[in-house]
Design a protein around this motif. Structure first.
Motif, PDB file in Angstrom:
ATOM      1  N   ASN A 101     -18.275 -73.817 -63.239  1.00  0.00           N
ATOM      2  CA  ASN A 101     -17.826 -74.560 -62.058  1.00  0.00           C
ATOM      3  C   ASN A 101     -16.315 -74.525 -61.863  1.00  0.00           C
ATOM      4  OD1 ASN A 101     -18.707 -75.885 -59.806  1.00  0.00           O
ATOM      5  ND2 ASN A 101     -18.960 -77.876 -60.783  1.00  0.00           N
ATOM      6  N   GLY A 102     -15.632 -73.659 -62.617  1.00  0.00           N
ATOM      7  CA  GLY A 102     -14.177 -73.529 -62.462  1.00  0.00           C
ATOM      8  C   GLY A 102     -13.866 -72.298 -61.637  1.00  0.00           C
ATOM      9  N   VAL A 103     -13.025 -72.471 -60.625  1.00  0.00           N
ATOM     10  CA  VAL A 103     -12.720 -71.380 -59.685  1.00  0.00           C
ATOM     11  C   VAL A 103     -11.887 -70.301 -60.384  1.00  0.00           C
ATOM     12  CG1 VAL A 103     -11.458 -70.846 -57.562  1.00  0.00           C
ATOM     13  CG2 VAL A 103     -12.903 -72.874 -57.684  1.00  0.00           C
ATOM     14  N   ASN A 104     -12.179 -69.054 -60.047  1.00  0.00           N
ATOM     15  CA  ASN A 104     -11.429 -67.925 -60.595  1.00  0.00           C
ATOM     16  C   ASN A 104     -10.206 -67.680 -59.722  1.00  0.00           C
ATOM     17  OD1 ASN A 104     -10.643 -65.584 -61.872  1.00  0.00           O
ATOM     18  ND2 ASN A 104     -12.200 -64.301 -60.898  1.00  0.00           N
ATOM     19  N   SER A 105      -9.030 -67.823 -60.308  1.00  0.00           N
ATOM     20  CA  SER A 105      -7.801 -67.547 -59.563  1.00  0.00           C
ATOM     21  C   SER A 105      -7.193 -66.265 -60.116  1.00  0.00           C
ATOM     22  CB  SER A 105      -6.834 -68.708 -59.728  1.00  0.00           C
ATOM     23  OG  SER A 105      -5.556 -68.324 -59.312  1.00  0.00           O
ATOM     24  N   VAL A 123      -7.785 -72.321 -67.342  1.00  0.00           N
ATOM     25  CA  VAL A 123      -8.970 -71.795 -68.034  1.00  0.00           C
ATOM     26  C   VAL A 123      -9.220 -70.374 -67.523  1.00  0.00           C
ATOM     27  CG1 VAL A 123     -11.415 -72.150 -68.544  1.00  0.00           C
ATOM     28  CG2 VAL A 123      -9.953 -74.129 -68.132  1.00  0.00           C
ATOM     29  N   LYS A 124      -9.133 -69.421 -68.440  1.00  0.00           N
ATOM     30  CA  LYS A 124      -9.297 -68.012 -68.033  1.00  0.00           C
ATOM     31  C   LYS A 124     -10.787 -67.728 -67.776  1.00  0.00           C
ATOM     32  CE  LYS A 124      -4.932 -67.357 -68.940  1.00  0.00           C
ATOM     33  NZ  LYS A 124      -3.986 -67.523 -67.829  1.00  0.00           N
ATOM     34  N   VAL A 125     -11.126 -67.553 -66.520  1.00  0.00           N
ATOM     35  CA  VAL A 125     -12.540 -67.344 -66.176  1.00  0.00           C
ATOM     36  C   VAL A 125     -12.791 -65.965 -65.558  1.00  0.00           C
ATOM     37  CG1 VAL A 125     -13.141 -69.782 -65.930  1.00  0.00           C
ATOM     38  CG2 VAL A 125     -12.257 -68.542 -63.961  1.00  0.00           C
ATOM     39  N   PHE A 151     -29.160 -72.529 -69.691  1.00  0.00           N
ATOM     40  CA  PHE A 151     -28.016 -72.981 -68.892  1.00  0.00           C
ATOM     41  C   PHE A 151     -26.730 -72.476 -69.534  1.00  0.00           C
ATOM     42  CE2 PHE A 151     -31.313 -75.945 -67.519  1.00  0.00           C
ATOM     43  CZ  PHE A 151     -31.160 -75.832 -66.143  1.00  0.00           C
ATOM     44  N   MET A 152     -25.893 -71.879 -68.709  1.00  0.00           N
ATOM     45  CA  MET A 152     -24.686 -71.213 -69.226  1.00  0.00           C
ATOM     46  C   MET A 152     -23.431 -72.034 -68.952  1.00  0.00           C
ATOM     47  SD  MET A 152     -25.987 -67.769 -67.435  1.00  0.00           S
ATOM     48  CE  MET A 152     -24.598 -66.693 -67.646  1.00  0.00           C
ATOM     49  N   LEU A 153     -22.715 -72.352 -70.029  1.00  0.00           N
ATOM     50  CA  LEU A 153     -21.472 -73.119 -69.910  1.00  0.00           C
ATOM     51  C   LEU A 153     -20.355 -72.374 -70.638  1.00  0.00           C
ATOM     52  CD1 LEU A 153     -22.878 -76.639 -70.875  1.00  0.00           C
ATOM     53  CD2 LEU A 153     -22.275 -75.918 -68.583  1.00  0.00           C
ATOM     54  N   ASP A 154     -19.134 -72.675 -70.245  1.00  0.00           N
ATOM     55  CA  ASP A 154     -17.975 -72.107 -70.926  1.00  0.00           C
ATOM     56  C   ASP A 154     -17.393 -73.191 -71.826  1.00  0.00           C
ATOM     57  OD1 ASP A 154     -15.680 -70.829 -71.697  1.00  0.00           O
ATOM     58  OD2 ASP A 154     -14.679 -70.980 -69.744  1.00  0.00           O
ATOM     59  N   SER A 155     -17.375 -72.963 -73.127  1.00  0.00           N
ATOM     60  CA  SER A 155     -16.888 -74.013 -74.029  1.00  0.00           C
ATOM     61  C   SER A 155     -15.386 -74.267 -73.870  1.00  0.00           C
ATOM     62  CB  SER A 155     -17.221 -73.666 -75.480  1.00  0.00           C
ATOM     63  OG  SER A 155     -16.607 -72.450 -75.823  1.00  0.00           O
ATOM     64  N   ASN A 156     -14.684 -73.364 -73.161  1.00  0.00           N
ATOM     65  CA  ASN A 156     -13.243 -73.577 -72.914  1.00  0.00           C
ATOM     66  C   ASN A 156     -12.989 -74.378 -71.643  1.00  0.00           C
ATOM     67  OD1 ASN A 156     -12.478 -72.085 -75.147  1.00  0.00           O
ATOM     68  ND2 ASN A 156     -12.446 -70.159 -74.007  1.00  0.00           N
ATOM     69  N   ARG A 157     -14.038 -74.931 -71.054  1.00  0.00           N
ATOM     70  CA  ARG A 157     -13.889 -75.531 -69.709  1.00  0.00           C
ATOM     71  C   ARG A 157     -12.863 -76.656 -69.637  1.00  0.00           C
ATOM     72  NH1 ARG A 157     -18.753 -76.560 -71.806  1.00  0.00           N
ATOM     73  NH2 ARG A 157     -19.409 -78.696 -72.235  1.00  0.00           N
ATOM     74  N   MET A 158     -12.654 -77.353 -70.748  1.00  0.00           N
ATOM     75  CA  MET A 158     -11.671 -78.444 -70.717  1.00  0.00           C
ATOM     76  C   MET A 158     -10.474 -78.149 -71.615  1.00  0.00           C
ATOM     77  SD  MET A 158     -12.134 -80.899 -68.615  1.00  0.00           S
ATOM     78  CE  MET A 158     -11.358 -82.386 -69.231  1.00  0.00           C
ATOM     79  N   SER A 159     -10.314 -76.888 -71.999  1.00  0.00           N
ATOM     80  CA  SER A 159      -9.178 -76.568 -72.875  1.00  0.00           C
ATOM     81  C   SER A 159      -7.898 -76.472 -72.060  1.00  0.00           C
ATOM     82  CB  SER A 159      -9.437 -75.258 -73.612  1.00  0.00           C
ATOM     83  OG  SER A 159      -9.523 -74.216 -72.685  1.00  0.00           O
ATOM     84  N   GLY A 160      -6.798 -76.706 -72.703  1.00  0.00           N
ATOM     85  CA  GLY A 160      -5.506 -76.637 -72.013  1.00  0.00           C
ATOM     86  C   GLY A 160      -5.112 -77.974 -71.430  1.00  0.00           C
ATOM     87  N   ARG A 161      -3.829 -78.102 -71.187  1.00  0.00           N
ATOM     88  CA  ARG A 161      -3.317 -79.352 -70.623  1.00  0.00           C
ATOM     89  C   ARG A 161      -3.545 -79.363 -69.125  1.00  0.00           C
ATOM     90  NH1 ARG A 161       2.639 -80.047 -71.921  1.00  0.00           N
ATOM     91  NH2 ARG A 161       2.406 -81.758 -70.455  1.00  0.00           N
ATOM     92  N   GLY A 162      -4.037 -80.477 -68.631  1.00  0.00           N
ATOM     93  CA  GLY A 162      -4.345 -80.555 -67.213  1.00  0.00           C
ATOM     94  C   GLY A 162      -3.192 -81.009 -66.368  1.00  0.00           C
ATOM     95  N   LYS A 163      -3.304 -80.737 -65.064  1.00  0.00           N
ATOM     96  CA  LYS A 163      -2.337 -81.203 -64.061  1.00  0.00           C
ATOM     97  C   LYS A 163      -0.896 -80.846 -64.435  1.00  0.00           C
ATOM     98  CE  LYS A 163      -5.402 -83.918 -61.673  1.00  0.00           C
ATOM     99  NZ  LYS A 163      -5.614 -84.208 -60.287  1.00  0.00           N
ATOM    100  N   GLU A 164      -0.702 -79.651 -65.016  1.00  0.00           N
ATOM    101  CA  GLU A 164       0.645 -79.211 -65.350  1.00  0.00           C
ATOM    102  C   GLU A 164       1.274 -78.590 -64.112  1.00  0.00           C
ATOM    103  OE1 GLU A 164       2.117 -76.878 -69.051  1.00  0.00           O
ATOM    104  OE2 GLU A 164      -0.017 -77.269 -69.313  1.00  0.00           O
ATOM    105  N   PRO A 165       2.460 -79.040 -63.719  1.00  0.00           N
ATOM    106  CA  PRO A 165       3.084 -78.492 -62.509  1.00  0.00           C
ATOM    107  C   PRO A 165       3.227 -76.969 -62.568  1.00  0.00           C
ATOM    108  CG  PRO A 165       4.288 -80.406 -63.297  1.00  0.00           C
ATOM    109  CD  PRO A 165       3.274 -80.089 -64.337  1.00  0.00           C
ATOM    110  N   GLY A 166       2.891 -76.337 -61.460  1.00  0.00           N
ATOM    111  CA  GLY A 166       3.019 -74.887 -61.372  1.00  0.00           C
ATOM    112  C   GLY A 166       1.786 -74.135 -61.866  1.00  0.00           C
ATOM    113  N   LYS A 167       0.848 -74.844 -62.450  1.00  0.00           N
ATOM    114  CA  LYS A 167      -0.342 -74.182 -62.996  1.00  0.00           C
ATOM    115  C   LYS A 167      -1.514 -74.276 -62.010  1.00  0.00           C
ATOM    116  CE  LYS A 167       0.775 -73.457 -67.506  1.00  0.00           C
ATOM    117  NZ  LYS A 167       0.508 -72.290 -68.309  1.00  0.00           N
TER     118      LYS A 167
END
Lengths: 283, 252
Positions: free
Chosen positions: B84-88, B95-97, B124-140
């Motif tokens: 459910n994370g958009v690929n940018s 999160v590298k998707v 059901f397929m999930l990415d275990s990295n879905r919540m990894s990394g710091r959130g709401k970081e400016p510029g990210k």
């Protein structure tokens, strides 16, 4: 229009326009769009019907100084949409019922029905608060505020005994969605009547609000009905079709609400007759 | 039919029982370099054949989840993407998707050759990295996401379809998933964790805010929604800092 009214006007306009744009952008960007027409059209129609309800109330039933004044009619329409979108956000917070996540993204039809009922219930309470004469916008917010707080409380009581929100969002029980959507609308109608009427004072508004007591009976009826369906489902091995009974129950809720409103017709405040009579003499 | 819709339909065919839970987010746009992406489907040793009473949740990092799901599909399971994370396309994505999206596109050709029954048990397929990394970081580009009980079938639905066992293929049970598994456990469904080659039955500990009505609202507040669906959005750069806080573009 004083400065404070102008600030409210401006904030309501900005918030309503942003929220409406956001609403329609979300609906149109749903992908893949096939098999989602019923969701898209229902959601797209809700703001239109809300506009019609608020406009009719303001043109016909609102305070004597509002019905003929286009500036104030627009003011109360914008305030109404701000009220509506804040209400829908609160529905997500208190009921865990999200029009974005459940309806648009998960395409949950049960949630669509419940969200539609909630949407209309919130609008009708606001429209009810606009019925009758009053000295300003804060009367509308106070009377409507009583209605919306009561609406949230009775719905949470219903959920406490029947777990309606879990059954709608997680189990995607479409029949529960029909009944709960109708309940939201019916309780909204009863509480709209309770919020309606001419303004006298804060304390009298609270006293007059008690005419909304039938909402307690409606909630009791809904609790009993939902308990029945929970027990029936526990004992079945295949999912039964409860469409007809759910639709009938939904209609019963609405009829009950209409009867409750008819039971307590609005009483004209004699003070306003005197004031308008005096102002007519002065003018 | 456009290529992205066609690929999505391979993963989520209209006639499959579990399609209603599939997420289309990683199929919005076709990722680049799909043809150069190498997708290896492993031989699975921890499960031998399809069991109609067992549902599997693959919660593995990156594209390994897609590979594992395809290996299970080969056995007869129905893979259901819940990403459910958009690929940018930007470097600043939290999160590298991109590799998951490439694996989904690449794996679609393989999947279309498998015979999977319309009522086959799901993976059901999930990415275990879905919540990894710091959130709401400016510029990210914050595309962290969570799975909620609303995103997966209810325990009542699973029991009605004959499922009484759930195997989670992961290193550990993540907090968001425990909200779902705990509901299953309460309904009498057995939960197993599969790490490496072994499968063992586990008790799922009740997470905080379990069945709280405001849990989803509060969790989503910490994430960034995408207008097209799913999660993902640019966090604006601060324009100035002061002792009173940080100001962001477009928000005064």
């Amino acid at each position: 229009m004083d400065v404070f009214e102008f600030i409210i006007y401006f904030c309501s306009a900005v918030y309503s326009i942003i929220a409406l744009c956001f609403w329609y952008v979300r609906i149109t960007s749903i992908w893949p769009s096939e098999n989602s027409n019923s969701i898209k059209y229902t959601l797209a129609f809700l703001p239109v019907i809300s506009f019609a309800i608020i406009l009719y109330t303001l043109k016909v039933l609102a305070s004597f100084d509002v019905v003929g004044d286009i500036i104030y009619i627009l003011f109360y329409i914008l305030l109404g949409f701000a009220w509506l979108f804040i209400g829908i956000t609160l529905v997500f917070y208190f009921f865990d019922l999200s029009w974005i996540d459940d309806v648009l993204q998960n395409r949950n039809k049960a949630a669509l029905l419940a969200v539609s009922g909630a949407y209309l219930g919130i609008v009708i309470i606001y429209a009810g608060a606009n019925v009758g004469d009053g000295p300003g916008w804060w009367c509308v917010l106070f009377a409507g505020g009583l209605g919306i707080v009561a609406w949230f409380i009775v719905s949470l009581v219903l959920n406490k005994y029947t777990q309606i929100f879990e059954r709608i969002t997680v189990e995607r029980d479409i029949y529960c969605g029909i009944r709960v959507g109708s309940y939201f609308l019916a309780s909204g109608i009863i509480l709209a009547r309770a919020s309606a009427g001419d303004w006298t004072s804060f304390s009298m508004t609270i006293v007059e609000f008690l005419v909304g007591w039938p909402v307690l009976l409606l909630t009791l009826l809904a609790v009993l009905a939902e308990r029945y369906y929970i027990n029936a489902k526990k004992h079945e091995r295949v999912e039964n079709n409860y469409l007809i009974s759910s639709l009938c129950l939904g209609i019963i809720y609405i009829i009950f609400a209409v009867i409750s409103v008819i039971m307590y017709p609005l009483v004209e405040n004699p003070i306003y007759g005197i004031i308008s009579g005096l102002s007519g003499v002065v003018l | 039919m456009s290529r992205n819709l066609e690929t999505y339909k391979i993963w989520a065919p209209d006639n499959a029982l579990w399609t209603q839970w599939a997420k289309p987010v990683l199929f919005f746009w076709e990722p680049g370099l799909v043809n150069y992406f190498k997708l290896e489907i492993p031989e699975i040793k921890w499960i031998q054949s399809v069991d109609t009473h067992t549902m599997i949740i693959v919660d593995l990092p990156g594209s390994s989840g897609v590979s594992e799901a395809l290996a299970l599909a080969r056995l007869g399971y129905r893979p259901v993407p819940l990403y459910n994370g958009v690929n940018s396309q930007t470097e600043s994505t939290i999160v590298k998707v991109a590799d998951i999206a490439r694996a989904l596109y690449k794996g679609a050709d393989e999947l279309s050759t498998y015979y999977i029954r319309s009522d086959a048990p799901p993976v059901f397929m999930l990415d275990s990295n879905r919540m990894s990394g710091r959130g709401k970081e400016p510029g990210k580009f914050d595309n962290r996401w969570c799975v909620f009980p609303q995103d997966m079938p209810s325990s009542a639905f699973l029991i009605r379809t004959g499922i009484n066992k759930v195997i989670v293929r992961a290193d550990s049970i993540q907090n968001d998933l425990s909200h779902i598994l705990c509901r299953y456990q309460e309904a009498g469904i057995e939960i197993y964790l599969s790490k490496d080659e072994e499968i063992k039955k586990i008790p799922v500990v009740k997470p905080s805010m379990f069945k709280s009505l405001s849990y989803r609202f509060k969790t989503i507040l910490g994430l960034t929604r995408n207008a097209a669906g799913g999660f993902g959005g640019h966090i604006p750069e601060p324009t100035q800092s002061s002792s009173s806080g940080v100001r962001y573009h477009g928000y005064g």
